[in-house]
Design a protein around this motif. Structure first.
Motif, PDB file in Angstrom:
ATOM      1  N   VAL B  13       1.289  -1.233  -0.588  1.00 44.95           N
ATOM      2  CA  VAL B  13      -0.091   0.278   0.305  1.00 44.95           C
ATOM      3  C   VAL B  13       0.859   1.148  -0.097  1.00 44.95           C
ATOM      4  O   VAL B  13       1.614   1.156   1.014  1.00 44.95           O
ATOM      5  CB  VAL B  13      -0.540   0.304   1.288  1.00 44.95           C
ATOM      6  N   ILE B  14       1.263   1.702  -1.061  1.00 50.75           N
ATOM      7  CA  ILE B  14       1.698   2.788  -1.792  1.00 50.75           C
ATOM      8  C   ILE B  14       1.055   4.512  -1.292  1.00 50.75           C
ATOM      9  O   ILE B  14      -0.084   4.739  -2.085  1.00 50.75           O
ATOM     10  CB  ILE B  14       2.178   2.932  -2.386  1.00 50.75           C
ATOM     11  N   PHE B  15       1.167   5.181   0.484  1.00 47.80           N
ATOM     12  CA  PHE B  15       0.601   6.886   0.654  1.00 47.80           C
ATOM     13  C   PHE B  15       1.327   8.013  -0.189  1.00 47.80           C
ATOM     14  O   PHE B  15       2.627   7.530  -0.271  1.00 47.80           O
ATOM     15  CB  PHE B  15       0.314   7.015   2.259  1.00 47.80           C
ATOM     16  N   TRP B  29      -3.409   9.799  -1.411  1.00 50.11           N
ATOM     17  CA  TRP B  29      -3.838   8.422  -2.517  1.00 50.11           C
ATOM     18  C   TRP B  29      -3.181   7.661  -2.488  1.00 50.11           C
ATOM     19  O   TRP B  29      -1.789   7.635  -2.168  1.00 50.11           O
ATOM     20  CB  TRP B  29      -3.645   9.430  -4.022  1.00 50.11           C
ATOM     21  N   ILE B  30      -3.560   5.720  -3.260  1.00 46.93           N
ATOM     22  CA  ILE B  30      -3.113   5.274  -4.105  1.00 46.93           C
ATOM     23  C   ILE B  30      -2.412   4.442  -5.095  1.00 46.93           C
ATOM     24  O   ILE B  30      -3.901   4.904  -5.626  1.00 46.93           O
ATOM     25  CB  ILE B  30      -3.354   3.651  -3.303  1.00 46.93           C
ATOM     26  N   PRO B  31      -1.818   4.624  -5.777  1.00 43.02           N
ATOM     27  CA  PRO B  31      -1.951   3.540  -6.759  1.00 43.02           C
ATOM     28  C   PRO B  31      -2.300   2.108  -7.036  1.00 43.02           C
ATOM     29  O   PRO B  31      -1.988   1.543  -5.515  1.00 43.02           O
ATOM     30  CB  PRO B  31      -0.074   3.747  -7.240  1.00 43.02           C
ATOM     31  N   LEU B  71       8.702   4.729  -8.257  1.00 46.19           N
ATOM     32  CA  LEU B  71       8.976   5.740  -6.981  1.00 46.19           C
ATOM     33  C   LEU B  71       9.905   4.924  -6.347  1.00 46.19           C
ATOM     34  O   LEU B  71       9.603   3.690  -6.108  1.00 46.19           O
ATOM     35  CB  LEU B  71       8.220   6.025  -6.328  1.00 46.19           C
ATOM     36  N   THR B  72      10.928   5.463  -5.499  1.00 43.36           N
ATOM     37  CA  THR B  72      11.713   5.169  -3.747  1.00 43.36           C
ATOM     38  C   THR B  72      10.562   5.496  -2.549  1.00 43.36           C
ATOM     39  O   THR B  72      10.926   6.377  -2.785  1.00 43.36           O
ATOM     40  CB  THR B  72      13.251   5.686  -3.986  1.00 43.36           C
ATOM     41  N   PRO B  73      10.495   4.319  -1.803  1.00 44.18           N
ATOM     42  CA  PRO B  73       9.434   5.118  -1.192  1.00 44.18           C
ATOM     43  C   PRO B  73      10.530   5.798   0.021  1.00 44.18           C
ATOM     44  O   PRO B  73      12.087   5.146   0.474  1.00 44.18           O
ATOM     45  CB  PRO B  73       8.613   4.029  -0.313  1.00 44.18           C
ATOM     46  N   ALA B 100       4.336   1.692   2.266  1.00 46.96           N
ATOM     47  CA  ALA B 100       5.120   3.268   1.797  1.00 46.96           C
ATOM     48  C   ALA B 100       4.545   4.836   1.776  1.00 46.96           C
ATOM     49  O   ALA B 100       3.398   4.469   1.489  1.00 46.96           O
ATOM     50  CB  ALA B 100       5.898   2.406   0.899  1.00 46.96           C
ATOM     51  N   LEU B 101       5.355   5.164   2.030  1.00 42.79           N
ATOM     52  CA  LEU B 101       4.908   6.673   2.437  1.00 42.79           C
ATOM     53  C   LEU B 101       5.945   7.615   1.495  1.00 42.79           C
ATOM     54  O   LEU B 101       7.224   7.390   1.659  1.00 42.79           O
ATOM     55  CB  LEU B 101       5.387   7.152   3.760  1.00 42.79           C
ATOM     56  N   VAL B 102       5.471   8.810  -0.190  1.00 45.25           N
ATOM     57  CA  VAL B 102       6.460   8.592  -0.743  1.00 45.25           C
ATOM     58  C   VAL B 102       6.172  10.157  -0.584  1.00 45.25           C
ATOM     59  O   VAL B 102       4.926  10.797   0.008  1.00 45.25           O
ATOM     60  CB  VAL B 102       5.935   8.797  -2.095  1.00 45.25           C
TER      61      VAL B 102
END
Lengths: 225, 225
Positions: B13-15, B29-31, B71-73, B100-102
């Motif tokens: 889950v990428i935020f 948002w998430i991808p 992306l790199t978190p 993950a947080l980006v």
């Protein structure tokens, strides 16, 4: 699945309080199982085993706990999935680890088989695989949760004295606590409720029994509850 | 392994924070990736896939993230292992999920392929499998961590204004916050340090840039660090 697939196992760190027969000081203990085959034959390991395809993860953790110790936990939570390549010789194993708290009275009734023993987490020998790291992480989680939840009560019966509650905190934090300060902190936190009952003993003045406030969760696990 | 063994997958889950082009309000948002085969063909799902036997778990999470979004978190942590029997039709799948947080600036540069999109967690459609539950749990973890750690900073660049930090808190907590109260809370927490620099704009008075105190961890993950 191809034979490249990792093996999935479920293991459980089971915490209970036990007092040292000589010093009378309580520490946190875990049951461990002796490895009867390689790798790490003869070493102590956490109870667990491969996940059966029709067992839910938590169900698997509960049944290992029951089979090993005959115990039912008062608290059970998923800890972490340990999956580093090379953590076990031979086929790759990914272990989903749970941690559990068992009431002291119940822990005293645990069945112990030929290859099962209890060890104090204050003096652990070298365990099989990465199980020392796993126990360290579970202890850290327990200590952290004790700071912001009512998790300590899972070690206790329905009612308890403040001395018993302090014993739990001392065991988990691995240091003695001042009784008067501890009483003030607990009373101001309003998480425990005095009952009308007292414990009497020959050598001490009567100690009031408390219960925890049932409206407060043991620990908050969010939308997974 | 016999064919009874569950399939092990890793999902993430990428935020990231994105502001609505019409209202200007930022939300989380998430991808997501469109399923191009059954089960749940056509639905959106979290990025992920089967664990390769020579990938560490975190490595697998990072590479799915990179392959899906480029992306790199700034922050990556294991969330939970989801393994309920029947959570997926067909062979049993146990998913070890990371979150993950980006950083917002980096998220704006994310590559988006034909079958990848970003969705606001404030208005998610029905996702594939149990992925709505997974996102709910990840959001709950993010909110909880924001209360007792400096995790909000992972959304931000090295320096930021208090208005930008408040925007992060508002997006995660899904409600507007009073600017003066927010400033007082942050200043008294002593987690951010004012720099000598200011942001200037045509329509606003200059806003001071802050950085976070490097001695404070983003979040504490105990002996696993």
């Amino acid at each position: 699945m191809s034979q490249q697939q990792a093996v999935l196992a479920v293991s459980t760190v089971i915490f209970a309080l036990r007092s040292d027969p000589t010093t009378g000081i309580s520490t946190v203990w875990i049951p461990v199982v002796r490895r009867i085959r390689e790798p790490h034959e003869g070493r102590w390991a956490l109870p667990g085993g491969p996940l059966r395809v029709d067992d839910d993860l938590e169900e698997a953790a509960r049944s290992h706990l029951l089979e090993t110790t005959g115990l039912t936990p008062k608290y059970l939570e998923q800890l972490y999935a340990f999956g580093k390549v090379g953590r076990s010789p031979g086929p790759r194993v990914v272990s989903i680890v749970y941690w559990a708290l068992v009431e002291s009275d119940e822990a005293a009734r645990a069945t112990v088989g030929e290859n099962v023993t209890w060890l104090s987490t204050d003096e652990l020998p070298e365990l099989a695989f990465d199980h020392n790291l796993i126990v360290d992480y579970a202890l850290w989680r327990l200590r952290t949760k004790m700071e912001y939840s009512r998790i300590a009560h899972a070690f206790l019966g329905d009612t308890f004295t403040l001395a018993q509650l302090r014993e739990v905190h001392e065991a988990v934090r691995q240091k003695p606590l001042d009784p008067a300060n501890f009483r003030r902190t607990i009373e101001s936190s309003k998480t425990v409720v005095p009952t009308g009952e007292f414990v009497t003993g020959a050598r001490h003045r009567p100690a009031r029994l408390y219960r925890y406030d049932g409206s407060i969760d043991l620990a908050d696990s969010g939308p997974l509850q």
